[in-house]
Scaffold this motif. Structure first.
Motif, PDB file in Angstrom:
ATOM      1  N   LYS A 156       0.828  -1.213   0.000  1.00  0.00           N
ATOM      2  CA  LYS A 156       0.000   0.000   0.000  1.00  0.00           C
ATOM      3  C   LYS A 156       0.861   1.261   0.000  1.00  0.00           C
ATOM      4  O   LYS A 156       0.370   2.359   0.241  1.00  0.00           O
ATOM      5  CB  LYS A 156      -0.935  -0.007   1.206  1.00  0.00           C
ATOM      6  CG  LYS A 156      -1.956  -1.120   1.153  1.00  0.00           C
ATOM      7  CD  LYS A 156      -2.839  -1.117   2.359  1.00  0.00           C
ATOM      8  CE  LYS A 156      -3.822  -2.287   2.229  1.00  0.00           C
ATOM      9  NZ  LYS A 156      -4.515  -2.562   3.471  1.00  0.00           N
ATOM     10  N   ASN A 157       2.164   1.083  -0.254  1.00  0.00           N
ATOM     11  CA  ASN A 157       3.120   2.186  -0.316  1.00  0.00           C
ATOM     12  C   ASN A 157       3.271   2.898   1.034  1.00  0.00           C
ATOM     13  O   ASN A 157       3.430   4.107   1.096  1.00  0.00           O
ATOM     14  CB  ASN A 157       2.744   3.183  -1.412  1.00  0.00           C
ATOM     15  CG  ASN A 157       3.978   3.779  -2.064  1.00  0.00           C
ATOM     16  OD1 ASN A 157       5.058   3.180  -2.050  1.00  0.00           O
ATOM     17  ND2 ASN A 157       3.822   4.955  -2.634  1.00  0.00           N
ATOM     18  N   VAL A 158       3.208   2.119   2.105  1.00  0.00           N
ATOM     19  CA  VAL A 158       3.372   2.633   3.463  1.00  0.00           C
ATOM     20  C   VAL A 158       4.645   2.033   4.048  1.00  0.00           C
ATOM     21  O   VAL A 158       4.884   0.832   3.938  1.00  0.00           O
ATOM     22  CB  VAL A 158       2.155   2.267   4.349  1.00  0.00           C
ATOM     23  CG1 VAL A 158       2.389   2.651   5.805  1.00  0.00           C
ATOM     24  CG2 VAL A 158       0.895   2.927   3.812  1.00  0.00           C
ATOM     25  N   PHE A 159       5.455   2.877   4.672  1.00  0.00           N
ATOM     26  CA  PHE A 159       6.678   2.421   5.314  1.00  0.00           C
ATOM     27  C   PHE A 159       6.338   1.822   6.669  1.00  0.00           C
ATOM     28  O   PHE A 159       5.636   2.434   7.469  1.00  0.00           O
ATOM     29  CB  PHE A 159       7.650   3.593   5.492  1.00  0.00           C
ATOM     30  CG  PHE A 159       9.007   3.178   5.978  1.00  0.00           C
ATOM     31  CD1 PHE A 159      10.020   2.880   5.091  1.00  0.00           C
ATOM     32  CD2 PHE A 159       9.275   3.084   7.339  1.00  0.00           C
ATOM     33  CE1 PHE A 159      11.273   2.492   5.534  1.00  0.00           C
ATOM     34  CE2 PHE A 159      10.520   2.700   7.798  1.00  0.00           C
ATOM     35  CZ  PHE A 159      11.525   2.396   6.903  1.00  0.00           C
ATOM     36  N   GLU A 160       6.845   0.618   6.926  1.00  0.00           N
ATOM     37  CA  GLU A 160       6.626  -0.068   8.197  1.00  0.00           C
ATOM     38  C   GLU A 160       7.980  -0.440   8.789  1.00  0.00           C
ATOM     39  O   GLU A 160       8.577  -1.449   8.412  1.00  0.00           O
ATOM     40  CB  GLU A 160       5.781  -1.330   8.001  1.00  0.00           C
ATOM     41  CG  GLU A 160       4.373  -1.052   7.523  1.00  0.00           C
ATOM     42  CD  GLU A 160       3.571  -2.323   7.289  1.00  0.00           C
ATOM     43  OE1 GLU A 160       4.173  -3.360   6.919  1.00  0.00           O
ATOM     44  OE2 GLU A 160       2.349  -2.277   7.492  1.00  0.00           O
ATOM     45  N   GLY A 161       8.468   0.383   9.705  1.00  0.00           N
ATOM     46  CA  GLY A 161       9.760   0.127  10.316  1.00  0.00           C
ATOM     47  C   GLY A 161       9.711  -1.032  11.289  1.00  0.00           C
ATOM     48  O   GLY A 161       8.689  -1.268  11.935  1.00  0.00           O
ATOM     49  N   ASN A 162      10.829  -1.753  11.398  1.00  0.00           N
ATOM     50  CA  ASN A 162      10.903  -2.855  12.348  1.00  0.00           C
ATOM     51  C   ASN A 162      11.239  -2.318  13.746  1.00  0.00           C
ATOM     52  O   ASN A 162      11.405  -1.109  13.947  1.00  0.00           O
ATOM     53  CB  ASN A 162      11.907  -3.915  11.885  1.00  0.00           C
ATOM     54  CG  ASN A 162      13.317  -3.376  11.767  1.00  0.00           C
ATOM     55  OD1 ASN A 162      13.668  -2.338  12.336  1.00  0.00           O
ATOM     56  ND2 ASN A 162      14.149  -4.080  11.013  1.00  0.00           N
TER      57      ASN A 162
END
Length: 193
Positions: A156-162
């Motif tokens: 969805k073109n969303v950044f999801e940091g760990n």
């Protein structure tokens, strides 16, 4: 006390990912109750290459875009640059944005969120520290470096940091709070003289 945190998106390329990374960091920054957060997108601000006739240290600005940029930066207490790495360096748009002003940057802390390939943008940050320091700012050693950053962008073109990235963001924001407090006191003390 709340400090005014300005998050600066450095890339202006049409296919850039800076806004996606900045949104992720902005959400974390807004959870820190010590900050009022504003995102400054250099693509939207659209500063021309430095076009003022006088040296910026004189603050004799002639153009409306410079006066607005001066006001925006002057009111900030702390900054975070979100930058990619281009050929072992940072975007020219960031250098231009820094060079437009002098006094407005002084005695304020600067944090970095960098992204790229194997180096995670660390070479761009290292390069940025020289002009930032020369402008009288405090570049933080704590930073968020994101290697192979596209792996964190979902469908969805969303950044999801760990967890490691989130922890490094929180650590940097904690240190940014400390430095914002100390340097604001220093600026206020200097203004009393």
């Amino acid at each position: 006390m709340k400090y005014k945190l300005k998050i600066i998106i450095g890339s202006t390329r049409p296919t850039r990912k800076g806004p996606i990374v900045a949104r992720w960091f902005e959400e974390i920054a807004r959870q820190h109750t010590n900050f009022d957060v504003e995102v400054l997108d250099l693509k939207e601000i659209d500063l021309p290459f430095m076009d003022e006739p006088e040296h910026p240290r004189l603050q004799q600005y002639t153009h409306a875009h410079t006066k607005q940029w001066s006001k925006t930066i002057d009111e900030g207490d702390a900054f975070v640059m979100v930058t990619p790495e281009y050929n072992y360096g940072y975007p020219a748009t960031l250098k231009n944005a820094l060079d437009f002003l002098v006094k407005e940057w002084q005695e304020k802390p600067m944090g970095f969120v960098s992204y790229g390939g194997v180096s995670g943008g660390t070479r761009a940050v290292q390069d940025l520290k020289l002009p930032v320091t020369t402008l009288g700012m405090m570049p933080l050693p704590q930073a968020v470096s994101i290697p192979f950053f596209t792996q964190f962008i979902n469908d969805k073109n969303v950044f999801e940091g760990n967890e490691a990235l989130i922890n490094s963001a929180n650590l940097m924001l904690d240190k940014l709070t400390d430095w914002a407090s100390a340097l604001k006191q220093m600026r206020e003390k200097g203004n009393e003289k």
